[in-house]
Motif scaffolding. Structure first.
Motif, PDB file in Angstrom:
ATOM      1  N   TYR A 168      -2.308   5.449 -10.529  1.00 12.58           N
ATOM      2  CA  TYR A 168      -1.382   4.486  -9.933  1.00 12.58           C
ATOM      3  C   TYR A 168      -0.209   4.243 -10.886  1.00 12.58           C
ATOM      4  N   ARG A 198       0.818  -1.203   0.000  1.00 11.76           N
ATOM      5  CA  ARG A 198       0.000   0.000   0.000  1.00 11.76           C
ATOM      6  C   ARG A 198       0.861   1.268   0.000  1.00 11.76           C
ATOM      7  N   ARG A 242       2.356   1.762  -3.358  1.00  9.66           N
ATOM      8  CA  ARG A 242       1.315   1.867  -4.377  1.00  9.66           C
ATOM      9  C   ARG A 242       1.509   0.804  -5.472  1.00  9.66           C
TER      10      ARG A 242
END
Length: 316
Positions: free
Chosen positions: A231, A216, A219
């Motif tokens: 992203y 996380r 990313r």
């Protein structure tokens, strides 16, 4: 995680259902192995269907008990390779046949191609001279590779296979996983495949929790498919080669499932279902370098997508 087992189709499936469209795609395009796998997972699940998968897989086995012959489409040629052999073990696992003498012989092959650390290289030098993807380097003294070793070690542990090769390979995987600080999606896939199968569950959960935070923070996963452009794509990956929660948590029992909220998982699975193409198959999102490799890979990706959707209870 292994693909889930087969379940029979309804007696009169809709010709427009995802499964019926995928079945047409598989019969139209797939290799015999993927045809047999589809039949096992979605049409029968019988011992005879499992026998048929195993017979089709045997065509890729070599005298050294490794697997070759482009079982993994990005490596061409007849020679045995760790990536081909790992693929073969996943197929055997998915039909409940990852045990006995056949797997002992595979472990003997893995021992012969291991690095001094006792782990597997991504590509053995025997690949030189045969076509292969340009993003898969062939070197004389290849290093130990978590991408090749982690899934194999995790799968063998999950099937309670014990072999001398596993001890050093397991130590390598623990060291590699617990030292990860900067990573990329495929390396995380390999790490979670190891952690999902290794016997030390408390240590595996702790390592998985740390990897989930890393995924996380860096990313490495698309959490909102409607904003995919926000992203980044990992360096060296193809344009649009994004990874979603279901790529890490292929089934609800995976340790990676806890990395994502229910809302994030629902959005991801909705996206996966929407990715089915007009011809009934799912697309390949990694870099394509030869026409035949994409044709061979799409049925494999399609079966994986269907298995993931079914694992999460999505109607097919």
């Amino acid at each position: 995680m292994a693909e889930t087992g087969a379940s029979p189709l309804p007696s009169s499936p809709s010709p427009h259902s995802p499964l019926s469209r995928a079945e047409h795609f598989v019969w139209l395009t797939a290799r015999v192995l993927e045809q047999r796998r589809f039949a096992y997972h979605f049409l029968s699940g019988s011992p005879a269907a499992a026998d048929a998968v195993e017979t089709a897989l045997a065509a890729y086995r070599n005298e050294d008990d490794g697997y070759g012959h482009a079982l993994e489409p990005d490596l061409r040629g007849p020679v045995s390779q760790p990536l081909h052999t790992g693929h073969a073990l996943r197929v055997l696992d998915s039909i409940g046949r990852c045990s006995g003498q056949r797997v002992e012989r595979v472990c003997r092959y893995l021992t012969t191609v291991s690095t001094p650390e006792g782990a597997l290289p991504a590509v053995h030098p025997s690949q030189r001279g045969y076509p292969h993807a340009p993003f898969v380097p062939v070197v004389d003294d290849p290093p130990s590779d978590l991408l090749a070793t982690g899934p194999v070690v995790g799968l063998l542990h999950r099937n309670e296979v014990w072999h001398a090769w596993l001890f050093r390979a397991t130590d390598f995987c623990w060291s590699a996983v617990e030292s990860l600080k900067v990573s990329h999606p495929y390396e995380i896939h390999a790490a979670i495949a190891f952690l999902d199968g290794v016997p030390d569950r408390s240590r595996a959960r702790a390592a998985a929790d740390r990897l989930g935070r890393l995924v996380r923070e860096q990313r490495l996963v698309v959490l909102d498919p409607e904003r995919v452009g926000d992203y980044p794509v990992a360096p060296g990956y193809a344009p649009g080669e994004h990874h979603y929660p279901y790529d890490y948590a292929k089934a609800p029992e995976s340790l990676a499932r806890s990395w994502f909220t229910e809302e994030e998982m629902v959005r991801a699975l909705d996206h996966l279902r929407s990715e089915q193409q007009e011809d009934g198959g799912w697309p390949v999102n990694w870099r394509q370098w030869a026409p035949g490799t994409a044709l061979e890979a799409r049925p494999m990706v399609t079966i994986e997508a269907l298995c993931t959707l079914r694992a999460y209870g999505r109607p097919l």
